[in-house]
Enzyme design. Structure first.
Site, PDB file in Angstrom:
ATOM      1  N   LYS A   1      -6.219  10.111 -18.925  1.00  0.00           N
ATOM      2  CA  LYS A   1      -5.327   9.377 -18.026  1.00  0.00           C
ATOM      3  C   LYS A   1      -5.394   7.915 -18.407  1.00  0.00           C
ATOM      4  O   LYS A   1      -6.476   7.334 -18.511  1.00  0.00           O
ATOM      5  CB  LYS A   1      -5.722   9.545 -16.559  1.00  0.00           C
ATOM      6  CG  LYS A   1      -4.770   8.774 -15.631  1.00  0.00           C
ATOM      7  CD  LYS A   1      -5.071   8.999 -14.168  1.00  0.00           C
ATOM      8  CE  LYS A   1      -6.255   8.188 -13.696  1.00  0.00           C
ATOM      9  NZ  LYS A   1      -6.418   8.269 -12.223  1.00  0.00           N
TER      10      LYS A   1
ATOM     11  N   ASN B   1      -9.607  -2.974   8.605  1.00  0.00           N
ATOM     12  CA  ASN B   1      -9.080  -3.461   7.334  1.00  0.00           C
ATOM     13  C   ASN B   1      -9.223  -4.973   7.289  1.00  0.00           C
ATOM     14  O   ASN B   1      -9.133  -5.652   8.327  1.00  0.00           O
ATOM     15  CB  ASN B   1      -7.609  -3.075   7.156  1.00  0.00           C
ATOM     16  CG  ASN B   1      -7.115  -3.324   5.744  1.00  0.00           C
ATOM     17  OD1 ASN B   1      -7.606  -2.706   4.800  1.00  0.00           O
ATOM     18  ND2 ASN B   1      -6.163  -4.218   5.579  1.00  0.00           N
TER      19      ASN B   1
ATOM     20  N   GLY C   1     -17.684   8.508  -4.806  1.00  0.00           N
ATOM     21  CA  GLY C   1     -16.543   9.072  -5.533  1.00  0.00           C
ATOM     22  C   GLY C   1     -15.992   8.076  -6.535  1.00  0.00           C
ATOM     23  O   GLY C   1     -15.139   7.255  -6.196  1.00  0.00           O
TER      24      GLY C   1
END
Length: 332
Positions: free
Chosen positions: A78, A170, A303
């Site tokens: 990718k 956020n 992750g």
């Protein structure tokens, strides 16, 4: 006896970005990513070293992720990265394309749009961690970050536990509307909170930011929480305090990336976490690691995003596109 010449025609399948949404669902991405993590832990699939660099233009980070799965024969890469100004242009900040190759000949086999695919496979990774590591009775989902990826993360997470509430934080509060709208779409109430409140309320926390300094602190997190750190994929990035990794049981997609470009890089560098203390999520999937051991254990999934995730989901997209005859082909 002369060898028969190889066929010089090479048909390349093109699955454009616009077709990915009609081919790949969140569940299909989940199954592909879960199988990939399991294969990685069995050592039948492996990733090649990541290249990821600032290009010195448009504040962009650009790179390559690649790998090979000996079982499925998925081989490829990718190419893409992060362009932080894209949202002002009406584009997603992450831009990428997957190229698949024939493992027997090395010839290019397919070109697959990678933007939605990346969002789906990243969300699938955190969902896999929730399935295998989060408390069974988790009821509050905490979201740190409200960018484009956050909606995918929330949608994938709610498939794994019966959450009855979402809380969110956020850096730019005006962006929290994305989380609120997504929660409403899923039939869940949403509450904007401070990071301290988020840690106190949440049973599962997903952090999906581009931060270069810790947002979630060790003191914020209560016993029994599962945390999926999904934003750290580059040297220098950091979403949580290093002390949290020494307190938690740490899992990852790939240990080599976790300690070099993932959330664990800082804890490893400071010496408070050893590489041997990090386990592959694939080991839990395969039954080689017990995963969560008790209700008070804090589990953390780092992750980092591996190339094999992209190749697995892209390979499924190509197969489905061929079945549905919705592909473009060119001679190359």
């Amino acid at each position: 006896m002369s060898q028969k010449p190889a066929n010089q025609d090479n048909t390349v399948v093109i699955v454009p970005e616009a077709e990915i949404g009609t081919l790949i669902s969140a569940q299909i991405a989940f199954e592909a990513v879960e199988a990939t993590f399991a294969a990685m832990s069995r050592k039948s699939a492996y990733n090649f070293p990541v290249i990821r660099e600032a290009i010195g233009h448009a504040d962009a980070l650009y790179g390559f992720k690649s790998g090979f799965d000996r079982d499925s024969l998925a081989l490829g890469l990718k190419s893409g990265g992060y362009w932080p100004q894209n949202e002002t242009r009406g584009l997603t900040n992450h831009q990428s394309t997957v190229i698949l190759f024939d493992a027997d000949t090395g010839r290019v086999k397919a070109l697959v749009g990678g933007n939605l695919l990346t969002a789906l496979r990243t969300a699938a990774a955190s969902a896999v961690s929730i399935k295998h590591l989060a408390p069974a009775n988790a009821s509050v989902l905490g979201m740190i970050g409200a960018g484009h990826q956050s909606a995918f993360q929330m949608r994938a997470a709610v498939q794994q536990r019966n959450f009855d509430k979402v809380v969110g934080w956020n850096y730019h509060p005006e962006m929290l509307s994305r989380l609120e709208h997504t929660a409403k779409e899923l039939g869940l109430p949403f509450e904007p909170v401070s990071l301290e409140e988020l840690g106190a309320q949440s049973d599962v926390i997903i952090s999906i930011s581009s931060s270069f300094e810790p947002l979630l602190l060790n003191d914020h997190v209560t016993p029994g929480t599962h945390i999926a750190c999904m934003g750290t994929d580059t040297k220098g990035k950091q979403e949580v305090e290093t002390a949290l990794l020494s307190r938690a049981t740490v899992f990852t997609d790939e240990i080599a990336q976790s300690i070099s470009i993932g959330e664990a890089q800082h804890a490893i560098a400071s010496g408070i976490l050893a590489e041997s203390q990090i386990s592959e999520i694939g080991a839990v999937i395969n039954g080689d690691h017990p995963g969560r051991r008790d209700c008070n254990e804090i589990t953390l999934f780092d992750g980092t995003g591996v190339g094999l995730q992209d190749l697995a989901v892209a390979s499924v997209a190509v197969s489905l596109a061929l079945e549905k005859k919705s592909v473009q082909t060119v001679q190359f």
